[in-house]
Structure formats: C-alpha cells, structure tokens
Write an enzyme that holds these catalytic residues in place. Structure first.
Site, PDB file in Angstrom:
ATOM      1  NE  ARG A 170      15.717  10.512  10.002  1.00  0.00           N
ATOM      2  CZ  ARG A 170      15.009  11.289  10.830  1.00  0.00           C
ATOM      3  NH1 ARG A 170      14.274  12.278  10.287  1.00  0.00           N
ATOM      4  NH2 ARG A 170      15.193  11.226  12.135  1.00  0.00           N
ATOM      5  NE  ARG A 174      30.008  13.279   9.683  1.00  0.00           N
ATOM      6  CZ  ARG A 174      29.338  12.654  10.697  1.00  0.00           C
ATOM      7  NH1 ARG A 174      29.516  11.579  11.243  1.00  0.00           N
ATOM      8  NH2 ARG A 174      28.094  13.425  11.277  1.00  0.00           N
ATOM      9  NE  ARG A 247       6.194   0.042  10.238  1.00  0.00           N
ATOM     10  CZ  ARG A 247       6.054  -1.352   9.964  1.00  0.00           C
ATOM     11  NH1 ARG A 247       4.998  -1.471   9.469  1.00  0.00           N
ATOM     12  NH2 ARG A 247       6.755  -2.363  10.260  1.00  0.00           N
ATOM     13  NE  ARG A 278      15.410   3.003  17.155  1.00  0.00           N
ATOM     14  CZ  ARG A 278      15.335   4.223  16.823  1.00  0.00           C
ATOM     15  NH1 ARG A 278      16.389   4.545  16.544  1.00  0.00           N
ATOM     16  NH2 ARG A 278      13.997   4.832  16.802  1.00  0.00           N
ATOM     17  CD  GLU A 304      12.442   1.870  18.769  1.00  0.00           C
ATOM     18  OE1 GLU A 304      13.227   2.224  19.614  1.00  0.00           O
ATOM     19  OE2 GLU A 304      12.194   2.253  17.398  1.00  0.00           O
ATOM     20  CE1 TYR A 352      11.526   9.972  11.197  1.00  0.00           C
ATOM     21  CE2 TYR A 352      11.864   9.280   9.109  1.00  0.00           C
ATOM     22  CZ  TYR A 352      12.102   9.175  10.375  1.00  0.00           C
ATOM     23  OH  TYR A 352      13.307   8.308  10.878  1.00  0.00           O
ATOM     24  CG  ASP A 354      14.414  14.829  13.333  1.00  0.00           C
ATOM     25  OD1 ASP A 354      14.105  13.492  13.867  1.00  0.00           O
ATOM     26  OD2 ASP A 354      15.632  14.980  12.499  1.00  0.00           O
TER      27      ASP A 354
HETATM   28  P1  FAD Z   1       3.700  14.020  20.118  1.00  0.00           P
HETATM   29  O1  FAD Z   1       4.850  14.090  21.127  1.00  0.00           O
HETATM   30  O2  FAD Z   1       3.212  12.990  19.497  1.00  0.00           O
HETATM   31  O3  FAD Z   1       2.433  14.664  20.803  1.00  0.00           O
HETATM   32  C1  FAD Z   1       1.058  14.611  20.647  1.00  0.00           C
HETATM   33  C2  FAD Z   1       0.303  14.404  21.701  1.00  0.00           C
HETATM   34  O4  FAD Z   1      -1.188  14.529  21.418  1.00  0.00           O
HETATM   35  C3  FAD Z   1       0.534  13.189  22.625  1.00  0.00           C
HETATM   36  O5  FAD Z   1       0.768  13.406  23.759  1.00  0.00           O
HETATM   37  C4  FAD Z   1      -0.709  12.557  22.368  1.00  0.00           C
HETATM   38  O6  FAD Z   1      -1.257  11.725  23.592  1.00  0.00           O
HETATM   39  C5  FAD Z   1      -1.760  13.623  22.225  1.00  0.00           C
HETATM   40  N1  FAD Z   1      -2.964  13.479  21.304  1.00  0.00           N
HETATM   41  C6  FAD Z   1      -3.107  12.940  20.358  1.00  0.00           C
HETATM   42  N2  FAD Z   1      -4.521  12.684  19.970  1.00  0.00           N
HETATM   43  C7  FAD Z   1      -5.083  13.306  21.247  1.00  0.00           C
HETATM   44  C8  FAD Z   1      -6.387  13.345  21.507  1.00  0.00           C
HETATM   45  N3  FAD Z   1      -7.528  13.043  20.601  1.00  0.00           N
HETATM   46  N4  FAD Z   1      -6.815  14.094  22.547  1.00  0.00           N
HETATM   47  C9  FAD Z   1      -6.065  14.348  23.504  1.00  0.00           C
HETATM   48  N5  FAD Z   1      -4.744  14.274  23.256  1.00  0.00           N
HETATM   49  C10 FAD Z   1      -4.041  13.719  22.000  1.00  0.00           C
HETATM   50  N6  FAD Z   1      13.200  13.320  17.093  1.00  0.00           N
HETATM   51  C11 FAD Z   1      14.726  13.908  17.288  1.00  0.00           C
HETATM   52  O7  FAD Z   1      14.911  15.178  17.097  1.00  0.00           O
HETATM   53  N7  FAD Z   1      15.562  13.300  17.906  1.00  0.00           N
HETATM   54  C12 FAD Z   1      15.421  11.769  18.045  1.00  0.00           C
HETATM   55  O8  FAD Z   1      16.354  11.234  18.445  1.00  0.00           O
HETATM   56  C13 FAD Z   1      14.072  11.340  17.834  1.00  0.00           C
HETATM   57  N8  FAD Z   1      13.758  10.067  18.220  1.00  0.00           N
HETATM   58  C14 FAD Z   1      12.653   9.494  17.916  1.00  0.00           C
HETATM   59  C15 FAD Z   1      12.195   8.153  18.183  1.00  0.00           C
HETATM   60  C16 FAD Z   1      11.275   7.696  17.987  1.00  0.00           C
HETATM   61  C17 FAD Z   1      11.008   6.284  18.152  1.00  0.00           C
HETATM   62  C18 FAD Z   1      10.076   8.629  17.319  1.00  0.00           C
HETATM   63  C19 FAD Z   1       8.525   8.040  17.521  1.00  0.00           C
HETATM   64  C20 FAD Z   1      10.270   9.972  17.296  1.00  0.00           C
HETATM   65  C21 FAD Z   1      11.558  10.369  17.416  1.00  0.00           C
HETATM   66  N9  FAD Z   1      11.826  11.832  17.093  1.00  0.00           N
HETATM   67  C22 FAD Z   1      13.140  12.310  17.272  1.00  0.00           C
HETATM   68  C23 FAD Z   1      10.714  12.557  16.742  1.00  0.00           C
HETATM   69  C24 FAD Z   1      10.023  13.429  18.058  1.00  0.00           C
HETATM   70  O9  FAD Z   1       9.516  12.271  18.842  1.00  0.00           O
HETATM   71  C25 FAD Z   1       8.877  14.311  17.644  1.00  0.00           C
HETATM   72  O10 FAD Z   1       9.597  15.345  16.398  1.00  0.00           O
HETATM   73  C26 FAD Z   1       8.469  15.118  18.510  1.00  0.00           C
HETATM   74  O11 FAD Z   1       8.346  14.449  19.723  1.00  0.00           O
HETATM   75  C27 FAD Z   1       6.832  15.480  18.146  1.00  0.00           C
HETATM   76  O12 FAD Z   1       6.173  16.267  18.865  1.00  0.00           O
HETATM   77  P2  FAD Z   1       4.625  16.335  18.676  1.00  0.00           P
HETATM   78  O13 FAD Z   1       4.300  17.314  19.869  1.00  0.00           O
HETATM   79  O14 FAD Z   1       4.289  16.968  17.447  1.00  0.00           O
HETATM   80  O15 FAD Z   1       3.881  15.236  19.065  1.00  0.00           O
HETATM   81  N1  UDP Z   2      18.809   2.999   8.894  1.00  0.00           N
HETATM   82  C1  UDP Z   2      19.444   2.066   8.557  1.00  0.00           C
HETATM   83  N2  UDP Z   2      20.163   1.329   9.266  1.00  0.00           N
HETATM   84  C2  UDP Z   2      20.471   1.833  10.437  1.00  0.00           C
HETATM   85  C3  UDP Z   2      19.892   3.006  10.955  1.00  0.00           C
HETATM   86  C4  UDP Z   2      19.110   3.442  10.023  1.00  0.00           C
HETATM   87  O1  UDP Z   2      19.002   1.288   7.328  1.00  0.00           O
HETATM   88  O2  UDP Z   2      21.148   1.107  11.395  1.00  0.00           O
HETATM   89  C5  UDP Z   2      17.735   3.636   7.945  1.00  0.00           C
HETATM   90  C6  UDP Z   2      16.294   3.096   8.170  1.00  0.00           C
HETATM   91  O3  UDP Z   2      15.590   2.992   7.007  1.00  0.00           O
HETATM   92  C7  UDP Z   2      15.774   4.411   8.989  1.00  0.00           C
HETATM   93  C8  UDP Z   2      16.471   5.605   8.250  1.00  0.00           C
HETATM   94  O4  UDP Z   2      17.663   5.355   8.046  1.00  0.00           O
HETATM   95  O5  UDP Z   2      14.452   4.505   8.926  1.00  0.00           O
HETATM   96  C9  UDP Z   2      16.540   6.838   9.136  1.00  0.00           C
HETATM   97  O6  UDP Z   2      17.378   6.504  10.480  1.00  0.00           O
HETATM   98  P1  UDP Z   2      17.231   7.179  11.707  1.00  0.00           P
HETATM   99  O7  UDP Z   2      18.011   6.838  12.759  1.00  0.00           O
HETATM  100  O8  UDP Z   2      17.229   8.508  11.600  1.00  0.00           O
HETATM  101  O9  UDP Z   2      15.454   6.714  12.309  1.00  0.00           O
HETATM  102  P2  UDP Z   2      14.767   7.353  13.627  1.00  0.00           P
HETATM  103  O10 UDP Z   2      15.727   7.554  14.508  1.00  0.00           O
HETATM  104  O11 UDP Z   2      13.981   8.502  13.101  1.00  0.00           O
HETATM  105  O12 UDP Z   2      13.992   5.961  13.792  1.00  0.00           O
END
Ligand code: FAD
Ligand code: UDP
Length: 371
Positions: A170, A174, A247, A278, A304, A352, A354
């Site tokens: 991911r 560069r 996780r 982080r 976090e 996984y 985005d």
């Molecule tokens: P979710 O947002 O998880 O929505 C699912 C919903 O279903 C939740 O509100 C939950 O409460 C509800 N639900 C579950 N079970 C039930 C039930 N039984 N009854 C009623 N409701 C229920 N993507 C990016 O593009 N850029 C980023 O920088 C990025 N950073 C991230 C950082 C973190 C820490 C995490 C965890 C993810 C990140 N992502 C990022 C990914 C991004 O969060 C997801 O791709 C996206 O939000 C998923 O949307 P979703 O609707 O599939 O799931």
């Molecule tokens: N990663 C790492 N060091 C960093 C940032 C990321 O080793 O400083 C690795 C780690 O395994 C992580 C993966 O790269 O799970 C993907 O990183 P990303 O920032 O895309 O993860 P997310 O934002 O989805 O948590």
C-alpha cells in the site's frame, strides 16, 4: 412491506446505497446500532475542530467516477497526507522517499539512494512470501527494522513473517522528494467533516440509530423486501463457522490548551516500546483553522492503540491472511444462499477496503440492483 430496502449500517457503503436507492424511487430504511451515523468516518466537532472519532481518514482515489460522485456531496480541501515516523526520537519522512533515504543513509542523489536500496534488497532472492520479505525487497533491512517492523507488529499483533505481503505494498517507494503518502490523482478532506457529507447522502432518508439489526432481525426483516447488510459477515451468521479475526482500536483523546502538539496531522511511532501506533492531531486536516478561517487556539490529539478483536469490541481491520481468507470464503458461500440479503462494505465483504473502493463497490451494487 413498508420499505423496498433495509440498509444495515449508516457508514459509507450503506449511505451510498441508500442514496442511490432513493434516487431510483425506492423506499429505504437505514438502521445503525451506534448512536451516530457515518460508521467509521464519523467526525465530531470539538471546539471548531472536526475530530475523526474512529480513526484518521484521508480521502484519496485514482477513480474519476468515484471522485465525481463523492464531490457532489462535499467540497474537499487540498490536504495531502504526509505522516512523520518517530523511531525512538529520530524523525523520518513517510512514505519512503528521498527525505527518508537521506536521513537513514546520508545519500544525496537518487542514484546513491538506488544503489543503497539495491545493496539491501538483494537479501531477498526469491519472490516475497510474507510482509517481512516484501518490505526488505522494497526498501531493505535498515528501513524495515526502524520504520516497519515495530509499527506493523503493534498494528497487527502478529510477526511480520505471518502477515500477507500486500499490506506493505500500500505504501509508495519513491526516488523523489515527495512526501505525499498516496499515489492518487485526487486527495483531500471534506470541508466541514465527513459526517456532514454522509448527512447529505442520507438527506430525506429515514434513519434509526441505536438499533442493532441482529438483535431485532425478525421485526426488521418483516419491514423490507431486501436487506443490504454492512456489518461483520460472521456476526450475521451467529459465528456458526467460527470467528473471523479482526483488529480493534482504542483511542485516547485529549484536548490540549496549546495551539500545536506535534505540528502535523499524523505521527507514527515505529518502535516496539511505545505502546501506541500513532498520534493524530486533528486540526491539521484543516490546516489549523476553524470554519471561518481563524487560527484555532487549542488542539485535540488522539493516541491510537491496536488490539486483537474479541466479542463485544468494535471490529476495525479484517486480518486478510490465508487462514481468515479460507474461513471468509465459507461464510461467503453461506451468504450466497441468503436470497434477499446483499453483503457489502469492509465488514460485510471482509476486505481491507479504502473509502474510494467502498464507494465504487456500493455504486456497482446499486447499478446491478437498481438499474
Ligand atoms: P463502516 O464504516 O464500518 O460502517 C458499518 C456500519 O454498520 C457501522 O456504522 C456499524 O455501527 C454498523 N453496524 C454493524 N453491525 C450492525 C448491526 N448488527 N446493526 C446495525 N448496524 C450495524 N480509508 C481511506 O480511504 N482513507 C483513510 O485514510 C482511511 N483510514 C482509516 C483509518 C482507520 C483507523 C480505519 C479503521 C479505516 C480507515 N479507512 C480509510 C477505511 C474506511 O474506514 C473504510 O473503507 C470505510 O469507512 C468503510 O465503510 P463501510 O460502510 O463499509 O463500514
Ligand atoms: N506501515 C509501517 N510503518 C508505518 C506506516 C505503515 O510499517 O509507519 C505498514 C503497516 O504494516 C501498516 C501498513 O504499512 O499496516 C499499511 O499502512 P497504512 O498507513 O496504509 O495503514 P492504515 O492507514 O490502513 O492503518
């Protein structure tokens, strides 16, 4: 039946599907077990700062169709993600680029950096079989040891040799002085927060919060012709084939009476000893300004912490290794027999994804289902 569709989950997937269904003249009910809409992209305004309550989210995509779609619901700012890595007090630029290589090895030119990378990469002589081998074959052992190993083992709770290689692919590598964390044509943060964007998607649609679908399944199923389920797929089936691994995360939030804590939105702690992965300083996603462009005097930070999911915790990341892949496949086969249910999103499809991939998937599903 009262509704054409019952959408379980008001996250990005559910909100996009619900919007499209309504636009096609269908009646929709959205339920979410949380007290708020927007799933993991929920943002909450604290003293003028849009806090990313369930983890930092930076929107980025190469998909023009997705960008054109989502920008109908929010104006995006020009934020570019450039996290800093803190390894025992040494600071490095991310992703891996000339600034990182200069700090690590003192190299000045791209040729020197490439020579150093090649010298270290040749430790791996076969196609990489896991995250550790993939990381070393991309950036060498020095960077692996200082910037990847500790962070990854904290984030995933597993040895780098036990994790799939795709996770580290991911990150860009560069030979230029470019700290942009993503290779994406379009990138930014929705001005005013993600919750506002989801509100707009759900405009005119009935939403019931604090409603757990799985605890009220018969009554809710009776209301709609079809269900769009975006919760965890194994939970839907009562974990009857066993638990998929996820996780989970814990955030420790602090409001500080100073204008800046770390001078950047994200600092990754890449050593093993620091217990958090982080620290996010939310104001920098919007350049430290409030909605009127004034400098904000205070700041909110979130440490976090990553942990193994156990029943009752919020699942955040699917663990997409082989073992879980096999179990998911068995759940997927079960899901195909559920005639009136579509499984979507990060948890429903155990991928996984985005945000841009979630939107693309929700649009693909809408087209198939509604056109
Ligand atoms: P979710 O947002 O998880 O929505 C699912 C919903 O279903 C939740 O509100 C939950 O409460 C509800 N639900 C579950 N079970 C039930 C039930 N039984 N009854 C009623 N409701 C229920 N993507 C990016 O593009 N850029 C980023 O920088 C990025 N950073 C991230 C950082 C973190 C820490 C995490 C965890 C993810 C990140 N992502 C990022 C990914 C991004 O969060 C997801 O791709 C996206 O939000 C998923 O949307 P979703 O609707 O599939 O799931
Ligand atoms: N990663 C790492 N060091 C960093 C940032 C990321 O080793 O400083 C690795 C780690 O395994 C992580 C993966 O790269 O799970 C993907 O990183 P990303 O920032 O895309 O993860 P997310 O934002 O989805 O948590």
């Amino acid at each position: 039946m009262k509704y054409d569709y019952l959408v379980v989950g008001s996250g990005l997937y559910g909100a996009v599907f619900a919007h499209e269904a309504k636009a096609h003249g269908k009646s929709v009910l959205v339920v979410d077990k949380r007290p708020n809409i927007a799933g993991n992209i929920y943002t909450q305004n604290v003293e003028g700062i849009n806090v990313h309550v369930y983890g930092a989210h930076i929107f980025h995509t190469n998909d023009r169709k997705v960008w054109d779609y989502i920008t109908r619901f929010a104006q995006f700012n020009r934020f570019t993600n450039s996290p800093v890595a803190n390894y025992k007090g040494e600071l490095y630029s991310l992703p891996f680029n000339m600034y990182t290589f200069n700090k690590m090895w003192g190299v000045i030119t791209p040729e020197e950096a490439e020579a150093k990378l090649n010298e270290q990469r040749c430790e791996i002589t076969h196609p990489p079989r896991n995250l550790e081998e993939q990381a070393i074959s991309l950036v060498g052992r020095d960077i692996f040891e200082k910037l990847i190993k500790g962070y990854t083992e904290k984030q995933w709770g597993r040895d780098c040799k036990e994790l799939p290689a795709f996770i580290i692919r991911r990150l860009p590598v560069r030979l230029t002085f470019d700290n942009n964390y993503f290779n994406a044509l379009y990138q930014g943060i929705p001005i005013g927060g993600y919750t506002k964007m989801i509100k707009k998607l759900l405009d005119g649609i009935e939403v019931r919060l604090n409603t757990d679908y799985l605890k009220n399944k018969p009554e809710l199923d009776a209301l709609a012709r079809k269900v769009i389920y975006t919760g965890p797929i194994d939970a839907y089936f009562g974990y009857r084939l066993g638990y998929l691994e996820y996780r989970s995360l814990r955030f420790e939030n602090e409001l500080l009476d100073k204008p800046s804590f770390q001078g950047n939105a994200a600092v990754n702690y890449t050593d093993r000893e620091t217990p958090w992965t982080r620290i996010i300083e939310h104001k920098w996603f919007e350049f430290g300004k409030d909605a009127d462009g004034n400098d904000l005097p205070r700041t909110v930070i979130s440490r976090e912490y990553s942990s193994e999911w156990k029943p009752g915790d919020e699942p955040y990341y699917p663990v997409n290794d082989e073992k879980n892949g096999r179990l998911y496949e068995r759940y997927r086969q079960l899901s195909e027999r559920e005639e009136n249910v579509i499984f979507g999103g990060r948890l429903g499809q155990y991928k996984y994804y985005d945000m841009d991939q979630v939107i693309a998937e929700a649009l693909r599903c809408s087209e198939q289902e509604l056109d």
